[in-house]
Design a protein around this motif. Structure first.
Motif, short mmCIF file in Angstrom:
data_model
loop_
_atom_site.label_atom_id
_atom_site.label_comp_id
_atom_site.label_asym_id
_atom_site.label_seq_id
_atom_site.Cartn_x
_atom_site.Cartn_y
_atom_site.Cartn_z
N GLY A 1 38.81 33.46 49.56
CA GLY A 1 38.54 32.97 51.06
C GLY A 1 39.83 32.35 51.80
N TRP A 2 40.55 31.67 50.81
CA TRP A 2 41.77 30.80 51.34
C TRP A 2 43.06 32.02 51.43
CZ3 TRP A 2 46.27 29.92 48.13
CH2 TRP A 2 47.13 29.05 48.91
N LYS A 3 43.19 32.52 50.60
CA LYS A 3 44.49 33.41 50.26
C LYS A 3 44.30 34.51 51.49
CE LYS A 3 48.36 34.96 48.78
NZ LYS A 3 49.82 34.38 48.90
N LEU A 4 43.25 35.23 51.67
CA LEU A 4 43.22 36.02 52.85
C LEU A 4 42.98 35.58 53.96
CD1 LEU A 4 40.88 38.74 50.92
CD2 LEU A 4 43.51 38.84 51.13
N VAL B 1 38.70 42.94 49.04
CA VAL B 1 38.61 42.41 47.90
C VAL B 1 38.33 43.61 46.98
CG1 VAL B 1 37.44 40.90 45.98
CG2 VAL B 1 38.33 40.09 48.65
N SER B 2 39.19 44.08 46.28
CA SER B 2 38.89 45.17 45.39
C SER B 2 39.03 45.08 43.96
CB SER B 2 39.68 46.53 45.93
OG SER B 2 39.28 47.10 47.19
N GLY B 3 38.69 46.10 43.01
CA GLY B 3 39.04 46.00 41.73
C GLY B 3 40.25 46.90 41.38
N GLY C 1 51.02 51.55 42.30
CA GLY C 1 50.79 52.17 43.81
C GLY C 1 50.58 51.31 44.91
N PHE C 2 50.03 50.26 44.48
CA PHE C 2 49.22 49.17 45.75
C PHE C 2 49.71 47.69 45.48
CE2 PHE C 2 46.54 52.88 45.50
CZ PHE C 2 46.60 53.22 46.91
N ASN C 3 51.14 47.68 45.10
CA ASN C 3 51.31 46.13 44.93
C ASN C 3 52.16 45.66 46.53
OD1 ASN C 3 51.07 45.87 42.23
ND2 ASN C 3 52.79 47.17 41.89
N THR C 4 52.48 46.58 47.18
CA THR C 4 52.89 46.26 48.48
C THR C 4 51.44 45.49 49.46
OG1 THR C 4 54.56 47.51 48.41
CG2 THR C 4 54.06 46.71 50.53
N ASN C 5 51.78 44.44 50.14
CA ASN C 5 50.79 43.84 51.04
C ASN C 5 49.45 43.64 50.47
OD1 ASN C 5 52.74 43.95 53.14
ND2 ASN C 5 51.91 46.00 53.85
N THR C 6 49.55 43.32 49.03
CA THR C 6 48.23 42.85 48.39
C THR C 6 48.45 41.70 47.64
OG1 THR C 6 48.77 44.35 46.54
CG2 THR C 6 47.53 45.10 48.37
N THR C 7 47.63 41.05 46.83
CA THR C 7 48.01 40.16 45.92
C THR C 7 47.01 40.43 44.43
OG1 THR C 7 47.89 37.50 45.76
CG2 THR C 7 46.03 38.49 46.71
N GLY C 8 47.26 40.16 43.48
CA GLY C 8 46.55 40.35 42.30
C GLY C 8 46.22 39.14 41.59
N ILE C 9 44.88 39.14 41.20
CA ILE C 9 43.99 38.08 40.68
C ILE C 9 43.55 38.40 39.43
CG2 ILE C 9 42.29 36.44 40.84
CD1 ILE C 9 42.57 36.96 43.99
N ALA C 10 43.97 38.04 38.27
CA ALA C 10 43.54 38.53 36.87
C ALA C 10 42.73 37.22 36.18
CB ALA C 10 44.77 38.59 35.91
N VAL C 11 41.54 37.63 36.07
CA VAL C 11 40.66 36.71 35.03
C VAL C 11 40.91 36.84 33.55
CG1 VAL C 11 38.09 36.02 34.54
CG2 VAL C 11 38.89 36.79 36.55
N ALA D 1 43.27 41.98 48.16
CA ALA D 1 43.38 41.30 46.86
C ALA D 1 42.87 42.09 45.89
CB ALA D 1 42.62 39.76 46.83
N PHE D 2 43.38 42.32 44.62
CA PHE D 2 42.71 43.28 43.56
C PHE D 2 42.62 42.28 42.76
CE2 PHE D 2 45.29 47.02 46.03
CZ PHE D 2 44.22 47.64 45.80
N VAL D 3 41.21 42.31 41.98
CA VAL D 3 40.86 41.79 40.85
C VAL D 3 40.93 42.38 39.41
CG1 VAL D 3 38.79 40.51 40.15
CG2 VAL D 3 39.03 40.51 42.65
N HIS D 4 41.29 41.92 38.55
CA HIS D 4 41.91 42.32 37.24
C HIS D 4 41.06 41.40 36.11
CE1 HIS D 4 45.34 44.68 38.86
NE2 HIS D 4 45.21 43.76 39.77
#
Length: 520
Positions: A453-456, A487-489, A421-431, A354-357
């Motif tokens: 915790g749920w999604k991953l 869980v990355s930024g 560059g990393f949209n494949t096999n990831t999910t994006g979460i924006a605050v 998951a990438f956090v934005h």
């Protein structure tokens, strides 16, 4: 789908609304804080009730800018800057700048200032972040436009913009079709405000019956744990048939342990009519209605929080470590107009990280405004930037409310457009908000932990672990495998300050809390 919605207003009236106002462009331009009299005909001539048009976009071309009256530039401002003169426009709440091709860079920085519709006061100049060039090759379609990130400014009825060149001694070579987009999100429908009520605890677990594992005839299945169990397939979504591969725990020890993950986003999944979905990709004309969980959830404005036991019953093919599902406001809940986006959905094989934005917008919004902000972003991404849908998979407001983003099923591996560059096999979460200097709220941080915790967990991924992803280009050379925290930024995958230093500093806490929710 690719054409902007026609505006129900006469050509003559539209032209009159967009004419630069000479007095406004002189006095107000040099004094951003100077109020414009609310009773002034020039300042309110274009104002109309937002409810008259259920969401719309105004486009102002930089190429149509008239000659500037004397004194419109600030002292010391280069003559080579390109300016869209201050003017009165129809009410709007979000803006951004777009141009014809995503492959063409914008040399220089874009700055805007806006006039508050209630007070008549002008804001300071604010800079817009520019999306990376080449975004049109990330699965959003060949017609994707170059664009800045959108900026939520609240109810406004005046605007001014300028492009400041990288060099003050040369005329900037601006991209074709450069224009300013002003977005009114429109009203959201009855479910929107009700669903977004922050007084409803997002932690409150509600009992839910396991969904029937049936689906309407002809409904395509998308890969993911919320599909009905298939005796002919392994339940692990990360296990390729015949390979004997184990679950993706997010803790691989080397590049060789990542079997084909992170395929080039440009070759991943194409759901347009006649397109070949390719191996490992899913197409779906109604994924939310198909599979266990989808049928029961279809049409709901809010998916209630579930206990851990209820989550396992709802998603029977999920891995053993999965956190309880948090409360999620669906697209119906925030008032998404499904006619705006492309039909169908794009999926990847699994979710490995998951990438956090952050959205880099104001933090001074009421949580009840979050659905409007999301609707405006959705319209900007689809109608202005020509993306297939809103870019993020999920959004979180400062009150900790979680919102479904890109369509396709909250439990499925929907391919987003969030981390170049990393949209494949990831999910994006924006605050929603800007967290370079401002601390994110505890409720927002807790919501990210519950969501990851749920999604991953649905895909067997440890939020406190690491994984390998293959770059599709951008910060890292295309094809190179990079090791990330699960869980990355955003800044880990692209050259940016997103999600802001203060939110980025909370990621360790989020990883620990998410893993604990999974029972690790």
């Amino acid at each position: 789908m690719r054409a902007n919605l026609a505006q129900s207003i006469g050509v003559a009236s539209a032209a009159a609304l967009l004419l630069p106002l000479a007095p406004l462009a002189t006095a107000a331009a040099l004094s951003p804080s100077a109020p414009t009299s609310p009773s002034s005909p020039s300042s309110r001539s274009a104002a109309s009730s937002p409810d008259e048009i259920p969401g719309h976009t105004q486009s102002l071309s930089f190429g149509d800018t008239a000659a500037e009256p004397p004194g419109t530039r600030a002292p010391g401002e280069a003559r080579t800057s390109v300016r869209l003169a201050a003017r009165t426009v129809r009410p709007y709440s979000l803006l951004g700048v777009v141009w014809d091709s995503a492959d063409q860079p914008l040399p220089g920085r874009v700055e805007v200032r806006t006039r508050d519709a209630d007070t008549g006061r002008w804001s300071e100049w604010r800079q817009l972040d520019v999306h990376p060039s080449g975004a049109g090759r990330t699965g959003e379609g060949a017609g994707a436009r170059g664009a800045t990130a959108p900026l939520w400014v609240g109810a406004s009825d005046g605007v001014e913009a300028r492009v400041l060149p990288e060099r003050t001694d040369a005329d900037p070579a601006l991209p074709e079709g450069l224009r300013l987009e002003l977005v009114d999100p429109g009203p959201g429908g009855a479910a929107s405000g009700e669903a977004a009520d922050p007084s409803q605890s997002p932690d409150a677990a509600e009992p839910a019956k396991p969904a029937e594992p049936t689906r309407p005839p002809g409904t395509d299945k998308a890969p993911g744990p919320d599909k009905a169990p298939d005796p002919g397939q392994a339940p692990n979504p990360d296990k390729a048939p015949g390979t004997g591969a184990g679950p993706d725990t997010g803790t691989e020890t080397g590049p060789g342990t990542d079997p084909g993950a992170g395929a080039d986003p440009g070759t991943g999944t194409d759901t347009r009519p006649g397109a070949d979905p390719g191996a490992g990709a899913g197409t779906d004309a109604g994924a939310e209605a198909g599979g266990a969980g989808g049928q029961a959830e279809a049409g709901a404005a809010v998916l209630p929080a579930l206990s851990k036991e209820a989550t396992r019953k709802q998603y029977p093919t999920a891995e053993s470590f999965v956190g309880p599902r948090p409360r999620i406001v669906t697209r119906k809940g925030w008032g998404a107009d499904e006619k705006l986006r492309e039909s169908g959905h794009a999926y990847t094989k699994t979710v490995k990280a998951a990438f956090v934005h952050h959205t880099a917008m104001t933090n001074h919004y009421k949580c009840g405004q979050a659905p409007s902000i999301i609707r405006a972003m959705y319209r900007y991404h689809v109608k202005s930037s020509k993306w297939r849908d809103i870019g993020y998979n999920f959004l979180v407001d400062k009150c900790g409310t979680i919102y479904e983003g890109r369509a396709g099923g909250v439990a499925k591996p929907v391919m987003g457009a969030h981390t170049y560059g990393f949209n494949t096999n990831t999910t994006g979460i924006a605050v929603l908000g800007s967290y370079g200097k401002t601390e994110p709220s505890k409720r927002a941080v807790d919501a990210i932990a519950r969501l990851t915790g749920w999604k991953l967990g649905l895909f067997g991924v440890d939020p406190a672990g690491k994984t390998w992803l293959k770059s599709g280009g951008g910060k890292f050379k295309k094809g190179r495998k990079i090791r990330f925290h699960t869980v990355s930024g955003h800044k880990d995958g692209y050259v940016t300050e997103c999600p802001g230093a203060r939110l980025y500093g909370k990621l360790g806490e989020i990883r620990t809390a998410a893993a604990r929710l999974q029972g690790r």
